[in-house]
Design a protein around this motif. Sequence first.
Motif, PDB file in Angstrom:
ATOM      1  N   THR A  30       0.848  -1.191   0.000  1.00 29.83           N
ATOM      2  CA  THR A  30       0.000   0.000   0.000  1.00 29.83           C
ATOM      3  C   THR A  30       0.884   1.240   0.000  1.00 29.83           C
ATOM      4  O   THR A  30       2.045   1.195   0.414  1.00 29.83           O
ATOM      5  N   LEU A  49      -1.215  -0.440  -3.929  1.00 25.60           N
ATOM      6  CA  LEU A  49      -2.625  -0.354  -3.557  1.00 25.60           C
ATOM      7  C   LEU A  49      -2.825   0.890  -2.709  1.00 25.60           C
ATOM      8  O   LEU A  49      -2.224   1.019  -1.641  1.00 25.60           O
ATOM      9  N   ASP A  52      -8.088   1.496   1.377  1.00 19.84           N
ATOM     10  CA  ASP A  52      -8.900   2.308   2.294  1.00 19.84           C
ATOM     11  C   ASP A  52      -8.379   2.154   3.727  1.00 19.84           C
ATOM     12  O   ASP A  52      -8.884   2.796   4.650  1.00 19.84           O
ATOM     13  N   LYS A 121     -10.230  -1.581  -6.546  1.00 17.85           N
ATOM     14  CA  LYS A 121     -10.463  -2.811  -5.755  1.00 17.85           C
ATOM     15  C   LYS A 121     -11.782  -2.653  -5.001  1.00 17.85           C
ATOM     16  O   LYS A 121     -12.045  -1.607  -4.420  1.00 17.85           O
ATOM     17  N   VAL A 188      -7.576 -10.208  -4.094  1.00 15.72           N
ATOM     18  CA  VAL A 188      -6.869 -10.249  -2.800  1.00 15.72           C
ATOM     19  C   VAL A 188      -7.615 -11.224  -1.900  1.00 15.72           C
ATOM     20  O   VAL A 188      -8.845 -11.177  -1.798  1.00 15.72           O
ATOM     21  N   ILE A 211      -2.758 -11.769   1.796  1.00 11.99           N
ATOM     22  CA  ILE A 211      -2.272 -11.090   3.013  1.00 11.99           C
ATOM     23  C   ILE A 211      -2.766 -11.962   4.167  1.00 11.99           C
ATOM     24  O   ILE A 211      -3.988 -12.122   4.349  1.00 11.99           O
ATOM     25  N   VAL A 221       0.632  -8.953  -0.467  1.00  8.69           N
ATOM     26  CA  VAL A 221       0.458  -7.520  -0.209  1.00  8.69           C
ATOM     27  C   VAL A 221       0.574  -7.278   1.294  1.00  8.69           C
ATOM     28  O   VAL A 221       0.140  -8.124   2.094  1.00  8.69           O
ATOM     29  N   VAL A 223       0.519  -3.777   4.227  1.00 12.39           N
ATOM     30  CA  VAL A 223       0.417  -2.334   4.450  1.00 12.39           C
ATOM     31  C   VAL A 223       1.839  -1.820   4.684  1.00 12.39           C
ATOM     32  O   VAL A 223       2.563  -2.342   5.531  1.00 12.39           O
TER      33      VAL A 223
END
Length: 272
Positions: A30, A49, A52, A121, A188, A211, A221, A223
């Motif tokens: 991200t 990414l 949110d 996404k 994802v 994840i 992925v 964060v």
Amino acid sequence: MSAATKEIKRLSTKTLINMKAKGEKIAMLTAYDYTFARLVDGAGIDVILVGDSASNVMAGHETTLPITLDQMIYHGASVVRGTSRALVVVDLPFGTYQSDPQGALHSAVRVMKESGAHALKLEGGKEIEESLRCILAAGIPVMGHLGLTPQSIHQFGSFALRAKEEAEAQKLKEDALLLEKLGCFAIVLEKIPAALAEEVAKSVRIPIIGIGAGAGVDGQVLVMQDMLGMNNEFHPKFLRTYANLYEEVHKAVGNYVSDVKSVSFPNAEESY
Ligand code: KIV
């Protein structure tokens, strides 16, 4: 060289599908701002990414629910400006695509037009099928998101592992097949048993990015702030930290404070 003839080195959704076909793993992180996007893009990440999770990481909310479409567009546009190679995917936030398909398309078009992102996404399977059909029919690439979908956290009641029970695992497998059939370019899978994630990855042609979903998928992925060790209170089992920026920043800021107080900064060379 004009924009039309400039060589395009950026990864596309097709590149990712080809990477899966060749068995090459996909690295995704991200990012939410220009400065970090430049760093991450320059370091060779495949997909950025604009999650949110900005609601948690950038704004300090407990969940992803409060972030707005305008805020996601602001983060998305900042990230796009910082990249030249990575595919940039922006999350459609909670409440902007679940109700009616025309509303979902309107949200999707705004993000694509106003942020310059390359794909979106969306969380969910069968329950958002009509919204997905509408967005995909407009030529907008979509990455799905199944398993622990944080926008449904109040329905789940906790951030615990999902799809441990047969019924939920079965629905997840069906949803993955449906997303592929509808035309999503990747999915994802968040916080589900590794064996289930591997089974799903083997059942579809499109890349599965995990994840907390084990190593048997097509990419990973995280964060970025978590993998850089910026939050010293978050240590889930699935997270590997590659730096301790919490300590580094504390040390650097502490040194700056003491240099300012002791008037050792600025010195003669740092003055005009
Ligand atoms: O918002 C986000 O950061 C995400 C990832 C955790 C997959 O959806």
